[in-house]
Design a protein around this motif. Structure first.
Motif, PDB file in Angstrom:
ATOM      1  N   LEU A 176       0.791  -1.223   0.000  1.00 56.73           N
ATOM      2  CA  LEU A 176       0.000   0.000   0.000  1.00 56.73           C
ATOM      3  C   LEU A 176       0.832   1.287   0.000  1.00 56.73           C
ATOM      4  CD1 LEU A 176      -2.830   1.216   0.064  1.00 56.73           C
ATOM      5  CD2 LEU A 176      -2.787   1.041   2.549  1.00 56.73           C
ATOM      6  N   PRO A 177       1.873   1.417   0.819  1.00 59.78           N
ATOM      7  CA  PRO A 177       2.634   2.667   0.805  1.00 59.78           C
ATOM      8  C   PRO A 177       3.358   2.958  -0.502  1.00 59.78           C
ATOM      9  CG  PRO A 177       3.031   1.455   2.842  1.00 59.78           C
ATOM     10  CD  PRO A 177       2.313   0.538   1.926  1.00 59.78           C
ATOM     11  N   PHE A 178       3.472   1.973  -1.404  1.00 56.93           N
ATOM     12  CA  PHE A 178       4.171   2.180  -2.668  1.00 56.93           C
ATOM     13  C   PHE A 178       3.212   2.420  -3.831  1.00 56.93           C
ATOM     14  CE2 PHE A 178       7.290   0.032  -0.053  1.00 56.93           C
ATOM     15  CZ  PHE A 178       8.464   0.686  -0.373  1.00 56.93           C
ATOM     16  N   ARG A 179       1.932   2.415  -3.571  1.00 55.23           N
ATOM     17  CA  ARG A 179       0.971   2.669  -4.633  1.00 55.23           C
ATOM     18  C   ARG A 179       0.949   4.159  -4.995  1.00 55.23           C
ATOM     19  NH1 ARG A 179      -2.168  -1.539  -6.001  1.00 55.23           N
ATOM     20  NH2 ARG A 179      -2.406  -3.295  -4.548  1.00 55.23           N
ATOM     21  N   ASP A 180       0.554   4.431  -6.244  1.00 56.23           N
ATOM     22  CA  ASP A 180       0.409   5.813  -6.731  1.00 56.23           C
ATOM     23  C   ASP A 180       1.714   6.595  -6.612  1.00 56.23           C
ATOM     24  OD1 ASP A 180      -2.316   5.321  -7.214  1.00 56.23           O
ATOM     25  OD2 ASP A 180      -2.805   5.776  -5.134  1.00 56.23           O
ATOM     26  N   GLU A 200      11.905   5.338   0.996  1.00 57.72           N
ATOM     27  CA  GLU A 200      11.557   3.950   0.687  1.00 57.72           C
ATOM     28  C   GLU A 200      11.605   3.080   1.931  1.00 57.72           C
ATOM     29  OE1 GLU A 200      13.000   2.895  -3.749  1.00 57.72           O
ATOM     30  OE2 GLU A 200      14.522   3.907  -2.540  1.00 57.72           O
ATOM     31  N   ALA A 201      12.671   3.244   2.719  1.00 58.40           N
ATOM     32  CA  ALA A 201      12.780   2.458   3.955  1.00 58.40           C
ATOM     33  C   ALA A 201      11.618   2.764   4.883  1.00 58.40           C
ATOM     34  CB  ALA A 201      14.110   2.756   4.639  1.00 58.40           C
ATOM     35  N   SER A 202      11.218   4.040   4.931  1.00 59.77           N
ATOM     36  CA  SER A 202      10.098   4.432   5.781  1.00 59.77           C
ATOM     37  C   SER A 202       8.800   3.791   5.304  1.00 59.77           C
ATOM     38  CB  SER A 202       9.969   5.957   5.791  1.00 59.77           C
ATOM     39  OG  SER A 202       8.865   6.370   6.551  1.00 59.77           O
ATOM     40  N   ARG A 203       8.628   3.680   3.994  1.00 61.37           N
ATOM     41  CA  ARG A 203       7.410   3.064   3.465  1.00 61.37           C
ATOM     42  C   ARG A 203       7.357   1.570   3.778  1.00 61.37           C
ATOM     43  NH1 ARG A 203       4.602   6.445  -0.056  1.00 61.37           N
ATOM     44  NH2 ARG A 203       5.666   8.453  -0.289  1.00 61.37           N
ATOM     45  N   VAL A 204       8.503   0.907   3.743  1.00 56.32           N
ATOM     46  CA  VAL A 204       8.534  -0.501   4.155  1.00 56.32           C
ATOM     47  C   VAL A 204       8.144  -0.620   5.623  1.00 56.32           C
ATOM     48  CG1 VAL A 204      10.032  -2.504   4.517  1.00 56.32           C
ATOM     49  CG2 VAL A 204      10.258  -1.154   2.432  1.00 56.32           C
TER      50      VAL A 204
END
Length: 324
Positions: free
Chosen positions: A207-211, A240-244
């Motif tokens: 989800l955090p990597f969508r859009d 990116e690390a934060s989104r993971v």
């Protein structure tokens, strides 16, 4: 007095770099944990890094790291046994991509001998990460893997079979939208597009990597002849690390409550809102914003105001200033 048989020299440390996988496994099992996250990432030459983060029942998180040669069958099987016998909630994987990415075709024509050696390592790591992904799926646990897009890694067995699994999804994103920029030199600050993909069996992890496809509102560095900057771009950005990290938090929330809250995701990344926000306030209710919850306002989850729905402070610009 502490009994010597219960003594663990690492018990007061939060981060330890150990010599081998056996030591890492021993330290992981010395204290009961509630959640275990493990990361496999490519390194220099044939060295990969296996890192873990434990969330203990009491006390702080604890990080363990060790370098290992996954091209060595013995070390590879030890690493696999670690995932087989431990309950790793999420396996985060970022194996080497130089022999699989979009630029690999050019590199094969320029230096086939070096690419042949790199492919020997990359093929082994691709298969190993595929085994870990299948293991996680079979144990009803989760994995996340990042690779450039497109990547020939997903043509290596067992990845074609994994990608057909109903729980597995791929999300494409452009790394320029996740903070990837040139760090030094005359082009410092310029964006690097570098399309990438996230493959996972957890919707919350994706989800955090969508859009995150490029908006084309900024200038990109032309990567032709910029090998130095391309090499540095192999490391994840903090974004990116934060989104993971926040994807894992969403996963834990879903496991705890049985449902996923998109509002939680939006609060982590305020630029990715559930609906577009009008930056102008056409009509505001007269008066001064009061502290706390306004009794005249609807429930926050049902409010048409983005600021209220996302639990923003009363002076935040996302509020519509219209009550009701």
């Amino acid at each position: 007095m502490l009994n010597q048989k219960d003594f663990n020299p690492y018990m007061n440390l939060k981060e330890v770099h150990v010599e081998n996988i056996n030591t890492l496994t021993y330290l992981v099992t010395t204290k009961p944990y509630t959640h275990l996250i493990a990361e496999i990432c490519g390194g220099e030459a044939r060295t990969s890094q296996l890192a873990t983060r434990q969330r203990y029942q009491t006390g702080p998180n604890f990080d363990l790291m060790c370098d290992c040669d996954l091209t060595d069958r013995g070390q590879r099987e030890l690493a696999y046994d670690f995932f087989r016998f431990q309950r790793v909630l999420v396996a985060v994987m970022a194996p080497i991509c130089g022999c699989f990415g979009p630029m690999s075709h050019l590199n094969w024509s320029i230096n086939p001998e070096a690419m042949e050696e790199l492919y020997y390592v990359g093929k082994i790591l691709a298969k190993f990460c595929g085994r870990i992904a299948e293991l996680q799926i079979s144990k009803n646990l989760f994995f996340l893997q990042e690779q450039p897009y497109p990547s020939a890694l997903y043509e290596e067995r067992p990845w074609p079979r994994i990608l057909k699994h109903p729980s597995v999804l791929m999300v494409l994103y452009d790394r320029c939208m996740a903070g990837l920029r040139v760090a030094t030199g005359p082009y410092r600050g310029r964006h690097i597009k570098k399309p990438s993909s996230i493959v996972t069996n957890g919707e919350e992890l994706a989800l955090p990597f969508r859009d995150l496809r490029c908006s084309h509102r900024h200038e990109h560095l032309t990567m032709k002849g910029q090998g130095k900057h391309l090499k540095r771009a192999e490391v994840w950005t903090w974004d990116e690390a934060s989104r993971v990290y926040h994807g894992i938090k969403l996963l834990l929330k879903t496991m705890r409550t049985g449902r996923t809250s998109l509002n939680v995701f939006a609060s982590f990344f305020p630029t990715k809102l559930l609906r577009p926000i009008a930056r102008t306030i056409p009509q505001a209710t007269p008066g001064v914003p009061q502290r706390g919850y306004d009794s005249r306002a609807p429930e926050r989850d049902e409010s048409p105001c983005d600021g209220c729905r996302l639990r923003r402070a009363t002076d935040d610009w996302t509020h519509s200033r219209v009550v009701g």
